[in-house]
Structures are given as C-alpha cells and as structure tokens.
Design an enzyme around this catalytic site. Sequence first.
Site, mmCIF file in Angstrom:
data_model
loop_
_atom_site.group_PDB
_atom_site.id
_atom_site.type_symbol
_atom_site.label_atom_id
_atom_site.label_comp_id
_atom_site.label_asym_id
_atom_site.label_seq_id
_atom_site.Cartn_x
_atom_site.Cartn_y
_atom_site.Cartn_z
ATOM 1 N N GLU A 176 36.336 47.215 37.824
ATOM 2 C CA GLU A 176 37.059 46.447 38.303
ATOM 3 C C GLU A 176 38.303 46.604 37.535
ATOM 4 O O GLU A 176 39.722 46.337 38.072
ATOM 5 C CB GLU A 176 36.890 45.094 38.082
ATOM 6 C CG GLU A 176 37.740 43.828 38.765
ATOM 7 C CD GLU A 176 37.110 42.448 38.594
ATOM 8 O OE1 GLU A 176 36.023 42.315 37.870
ATOM 9 O OE2 GLU A 176 37.473 41.800 39.153
ATOM 10 N N GLU B 252 29.770 36.336 42.697
ATOM 11 C CA GLU B 252 31.109 36.377 43.582
ATOM 12 C C GLU B 252 30.592 37.069 44.918
ATOM 13 O O GLU B 252 30.332 36.506 45.738
ATOM 14 C CB GLU B 252 31.964 36.941 42.908
ATOM 15 C CG GLU B 252 33.617 37.036 43.557
ATOM 16 C CD GLU B 252 34.744 37.109 42.771
ATOM 17 O OE1 GLU B 252 34.521 37.197 41.720
ATOM 18 O OE2 GLU B 252 35.890 37.212 43.272
HETATM 19 C C1 RAM Z 1 38.561 39.024 41.834
HETATM 20 C C2 RAM Z 1 38.355 40.315 41.966
HETATM 21 C C3 RAM Z 1 38.973 40.515 43.477
HETATM 22 C C4 RAM Z 1 40.080 40.445 43.870
HETATM 23 C C5 RAM Z 1 40.427 38.962 43.576
HETATM 24 C C6 RAM Z 1 42.100 38.529 43.869
HETATM 25 O O1 RAM Z 1 37.861 38.107 42.429
HETATM 26 O O2 RAM Z 1 38.810 41.231 41.340
HETATM 27 O O3 RAM Z 1 38.483 42.056 43.636
HETATM 28 O O4 RAM Z 1 40.581 40.732 45.187
HETATM 29 O O5 RAM Z 1 40.101 38.524 42.173
#
Ligand code: RAM
Length: 909
Positions: A769, A497
């Site tokens: 996260e 990502e």
């Molecule tokens: C995931 C990650 C990221 C967030 C998006 C919406 O890809 O947690 O940090 O901003 O979702």
Amino acid sequence: MISEANNLIPWKYTCLILLFWGIAKKETQAQALSLYDLTCEYQQNPIGIDKVSPRFSWKIKTNGRDIRQTAYELRVASDESELKKGSVWQSGKVATELSVLVPFGGGELKSKTRYFWQVRVWDNKGNISPWSEVNFWETALGTSDWKAKWIQLKQAGADHSNPSPQFRKAFELKHAIKKARLYITSHGLYEAYINGQRIGEAYFTPGWTSYHKRLQYQVYDVAKQLKKGDNAIGVLLGDGWFKGNLMGGKHYYGHDLSLLAQLEIELENGEKINILSDGTWKSTTDGPIRMADNYNGETYDARMEQAHWAIADFKEANWTTVQVNDTLGYEQLLTSPAPMVTAQESIKPRKILTTPKGEKVIDFGQNLVGWVQLEAEGKKGDSVIFYHAEVLDKEGNFYTENLRSAKQKVAYVFKGEGLERYHPRFSFQGFRYVKVEGAKETINLNNIKAVVLHSDMAQTGSFNTSDSLLNQLQHNILWGQKGNFLDVPTDCPQRDERLGWTGDAQAFFNTAAYNMNVAGFFMKWLQDVKADQFSNGAIPHVVPYYWKTEEGGSAGWSDVATIIPWNFYRLYGDKGILEQQYTSMAKWIQFMVDNSTDDLWNRGFHFGDWLFYIPNDDRDGRAAITDKYLIAQCFFGHSVQLMINTAAVLGKKEDVDRYEQLLQKVKTAFLREYVTPSGRLVSSSQTAYVLALQFDMLPENLRTQAAERLADNIRSYDNHLTTGFLGTPYLCHVLSRFGHEDLAYTLLMQRTYPSWLYPVLKGATTIWERWDGIKADGSFQNKDMNSFNHYAYGAIGDWMYQQIAGIQALSDMPGYKEFVIAPRPGGGLSFANASLETVYGKIVSNWKITGNEMEIRVDVPPNTRAKIVFPHAVKNSVKEAKGLAVDGSSTMVGSGNYTFRFRLQEDVK
Ligand code: RAM
C-alpha cells in the site's frame, strides 16, 4: 501411331486427378480455418443469462498471413437437432469483420431455456471455416418465474448469525431425472448440497453487490446429484458481506440471513416437480460452524457435525420449522457475467519455523488470499488454531498489528475419527505466515496447505524480461491482483477493510486487463458503480456502498465512472459497456459542473494524491504535495474528454459538441488558476506535472517545458518518484511521451525508496500500500494503514506491457482489432517476452538484443492488424525472416507470425 481413342484415356484421368486435387485442396484450405473459444456474454456455455440479446464472440484459427474475416453466419435453435435449420434464428451470411460481441438478432427468448448456437466464417482468401462446435447458452428465470419463498430462521430479528444456520428439505422423486436446475441465492453467503454432494465449485456465493438494488442468484445443473427415490437438499448460510463485519460495523445490509432456493426438476416421464424454499423446510443452528466472519475467521467444531444432514435419511427431530418472509421480493434478482470465486491453486508450506518469541509459524513463501486446508488426525476435542499474518517483524516475530481489528483466526476442533479434512467456508484470510496454536504437534509440512481463492478469471498476460527484479515486480503485481479480485476489486484483502475503493480500481484497471480477463468481473462491478451512484451524481468512494452517510465525489475516486468504462471499451471492444454506463458517466460529469465556480471544480472533499512520498528534508520548493483542487481540475478535464470520446462512439453528436465546449472551459479555468504564463504550475510536484501533461491540460506550447520541469523534479530527488495513488499510474507514460524514456526506466529500475523495486528487495511478494511499508531499518509504517497486498502502485504494469513489451491498444480500433507493437528497450534489458490473449486471439511480442542487433518476434491474431515500430533502427536495416519487405522504421502487417531483425543506431542501455 497412337489411336485417338487411346489418347483420350490419359486425358480423362488427368481431368479426374485435377478435379480430386481441386476438391482436396479446397478441403485442406477450409480446414485450415477454424473457430475456437466461442463465448456468449464473455462466458463459455453459460447457464443463466438475463440479456434479451446476448452477444456471441469467436476466435479464428489459421496459419496463413494477413487473414481477415469477411463474413459470418450464425444459427440458433432450441433443439440441437434443429440447428441446421436455425429454427430460432439464422443470421444469414453477413459481410463484416465483426467477430466479437455479435448480438443475437432473433425474436424474444423464452426464460429457462437452452439455446444452441453455431457459427462459421469466410476469410479474405476465399476460405470458409467448417461450422463451429455446437455451443449453448441458457436463459435465466424471468421475475414471474420465481415461485420459491424467502425463508429464515424462526427467531429472525435476533442477532443469531453465529453459529451458521443449516436448512434442509427432503423429497421423493418417483422417476429418473431428465433435467434439473437449482436457482439459488441468499442474504448472507450460501453453500448448497444435494444428497450430501456440494453443488458447484464456487465460494462466497451469491457474491457481493449492492444487495438491496441488485442481488445475484446462481443457476446450477444438478441432474447428476439427484436420483430416483429419496432425495434431500441442504443449505448452509454464513454472514459474509451482508451482515458480517464491514469496516467498523456489522449488519449493514440487514440483520437476518435468508435463503431463496428453487429446484426445478423434469423427470423422464415428462413430469415437472419444483422443490421450493418455503415454510416446510427445517433449520438448525446447532451445526459445526460456530462462528464465521470475513475478517475474523472461522471456528469449526467437528464434533458438532450432523453427519448426513443433507441426505434424505436423516432424523430432523431437533430441527425447527423455518419462517417465510413475504416482504422480500424478487425484483432485484439477477444473474451475473462475473466469474465466481473458486479455489485456484494450492501452495505447500515452504518451512515451519520457531520465532524468537517461541511461536510456531508456517511460512508459505507467498503473500496470498484464501485459507489453510488441513488434513490431519487429532484427538477428539483437541483444537488447533491458526492465526494469519502477512509479515514477520524485524526480530522475526509474527506481526498482526496492521490487520487492525481483523482477527484472521481459524480454529478447528477435532472429532477424533481418523483423518479429518477441513478448510473454512465463510471467511478468507490474507497471509503468508500462519501461526499455529493449540494442538501444534498435529501439524506438519505435509498435512497443511494454503488454498488460493479469487474470481475465476483466465490469465491473459505474460511478461518476462532479462531482469529478475523486474520479473519479481510483475509477479507481485499479478499476486496483488489475485488477492484483491475476490468478487469485487478491493483495496486490500487482510485488515478490517477489504472494500471496493473506486480510486484504486480505476488506477489499476489497465494493468488488470493485461494480466487477466477482467471483462465479466468489471461488467458486474460497474453495474454496482451505477446502482450506488448518489442522486447528486457522486460515485461513492467504495462500491458496493454500505455506509449510512453519503461519502463520495473525490477526484480520482469518483472518476472511476468514466475511466473504467472507457478503458473497458478500448481493451475489449465492448460498446455495450458504454451504453450501459452512459447515464452514470453523464451524471458524474454533471456533479463536477454543479460543484464548480467559474468552471473550477474547487469544492468538496478530496483524497488527493493519496499516500505520496513525504520527504522529511527541505526540498527547495519542489515538494511532493499537490494541491487537491489542481488534481480535481485535471480529473475533471480527463473525465470530460472520456465523455466526449464515449458520446462520439455512441453517435451522440449533440453531446459531443456540448462536452467539447465544457472541456474548453475546464482547461481555460485550469490555466487561469494553476498555471503561470511561463507554464509553471502552482504545485511543483511530480504529480501536478504528470496529471497536467497526461490529460492535456496545458496548451501544446507549454508541454515540453512542463515535461522538463517534471524531469528536473525527478532528478532533484536523485532519480526517485514522489507520486501517490493518482500520479503514479501515469508517471512513466508521461516521461515516455515527452522523450524522457530513459528517466522512466531509471525510475522503474530504482532500487532505493521510494521506488517499485525497493519492496521487491525487501522481500515483497505482492505490491504494498505504501512505498515504505517496511522502512530501511526494518521497522513498519503506521500500523493503522499498512497493507502488504494493495494493487494500486502495481499500475506500473500498464507501462511495462505498453513500453517494454510494446503491446498497445488503439481507441479507434478497440479490442486490439488493430494495435501497435512498439517495444522501447532500455533499463539494461537484453530481452523481454510478453503475450496477451485478446478477444481476437493471442498477441506475442518478444524481443532480444545481441550486440547491436535487435530481433522482434510478433504474433498477430487472425482478423487483426498491427503496426510494428522498430526502435532505434538503422535505416533500411530491417529484415523479416520470410522476406516481407519493410521500408522505414515501422510497418503495417496483417495476422501471422513475424520475425524482424535490424541493426540498432547506438547501444541501447
Ligand atoms: C485507504 C486505502 C485505500 C484508499 C483509501 C482512500 O483505505 O489506502 O486504498 O483508496 O484509503
């Protein structure tokens, strides 16, 4: 009797002595005032500045108290010897306190030219500083200065990114070199060499931007690498963001790696020679980098190295001629204020362990971003393979499932010629643990290290308290920032990502600006925010944007358009950023208006309070779920408020009026739709109350009650937070503002899930996260989205600096020209020491409590003023070490160092 004549002699002496004393005194005074940290567009002696009116900043050094600049004088020349005359521009003595971002006021600047500048200042005590050291900036290329051609491999069009191509050109210089500049960029990443020496220290150049609209090039002074006689330039290219893997796909920006290089040389005899990328260059794909990809790692076969490929004396026999691509132009080329990515520090392995599965794993003790560097001997053809992971699973085995498809695999094949030194170039990994396979026996604790890479931003903040868990939290926040500030602010640095998620960036910005100087970094990224904004005004969810379909417009994500520019201005005093972003901000507001019905923004996709805590028991109506459109309306209000502030700063009176009317309507609609007459919100979650209160969506008479409800909700969760990405940054701020500071501390110090310290107690070295990335039983959260290096929840850092250390910026005196020091002790802390290097100099706020006495030591930089607020002070008990009179529970001071002591009204817990 003493004669008159005799009498005159001592009188004369006295006069002379007085005269010399006067001069000497004046000089010591003048020397006491000096200037340091001179910057041009946030950089020290930059080469390659596009701006027509670059801005200068300086800091003042002096020992006295209450020193302010009263005037400055700037002078600029294109020849150092003419600086005294200020042959290009002299500002004259300008009566002002302005010492930050003072614009160049001379005429048109020439491209490719070095300009020297100097400044001196006057202060309010009658002192004049000496002229500062001579500094310079060098202008960039104008579009018409580009003569080089874009070149590619002959077989362009095919997918030939692996192995990494190499390009070269040999040339002769008949005289010694006076000056040389390399202007260079690429599609893909480049690494350049001249006569075998690597140029510059940066990696991942030219950086990641919205490539088709904005492509950065770099400028290097390469005079030292060149020599009279035979020379060669060589350039390696890698896929990088341009065509490598980017979340689920490849080739988002294009299929072909391309190079543009313009080497401009001035010889001692005055001759000018340009070595330009063109059809005469040679290329090969037969090099040692067999594969390189940001996510997947690198495969390097040292046996394939072509020694001396970047020096003149090299047989190009098997190299092919390149192809010129005339369709690629120069219009989108620009230089950048952003600091480049460099190797910042290296970390030795803590230990090498064997997992229950029998894997050989190196533990670096810190979740970090960068790569491993190897210095070892091996047999020709033997390979050693490194896999990178953030965590071990609960059995202690190497765990990579949360990386999704990112392989993070680095393989090195030895050439067998003694000591070999290697690190990847076109790939970075997020890791704490490295699993070694292949010739494992070649690796030991002494021949491997982890190199930490990030954008080269100076650390500006420090924060330390009497609580070691809190200190570890601050450490984790800082490391989350290091790991995710690799040219763009990313959500995570390890799985497939690593994108510039706008919601995460806006949530973390204030904290980031305490920890490091992020001005140049965000100035560049905001230009991409603006460039990538869709025509309907929505900001994409990730910037730089690359998806084929337009995905953007979520509340709290797209609001990056207003939130970061405004806070940038507040913290760095940079009005220019507001001017730069103004139209983009306005377009974003218009998007919300266009997607509203009766002033309610109730359409479109929203991420909502992303990753909030989901309770698995019945919560008696106090769920953690927040209506997504309620959230949207709060951010609508907030963005419009920031627009009003911005329009006011820029003197746009009509816009101020227009947006004020809009704000009223947005708030009225909010009340109508989401608030009962007694002030209850339709979503009873913490985030709903936090956002409504933080953004002043409720009328004053409903606020205290609403704050009570928030406090109640927190208590009903046994003093736990339940907020996600959008509520969390403001949670403790709201509690502090409405008199629930004790609860804010309780949340901060909470050790059980969900809380900030729960991951710390689980051994985290970065921010996770999710609140429960590792669950209480040691198992992991959903592998599809479980990053252990994600800065969003680190946004609590802003509250820690503002409330624990008490360092607070003021919007109407931006850049900490005037600020507040208002520490709020609590949480059982007996001391907190914090500092912040601002654009004016270093602020220090250190406090400690001994018994019922509190001491606060503050440093206020020259040319600033601060309001010091004494918490819980017994009336008339405040004493300042040097006798400054303090009357009441706060005092206003000018620059200087102060130590205040006072009695506390009660025990502060
Ligand atoms: C995931 C990650 C990221 C967030 C998006 C919406 O890809 O947690 O940090 O901003 O979702």
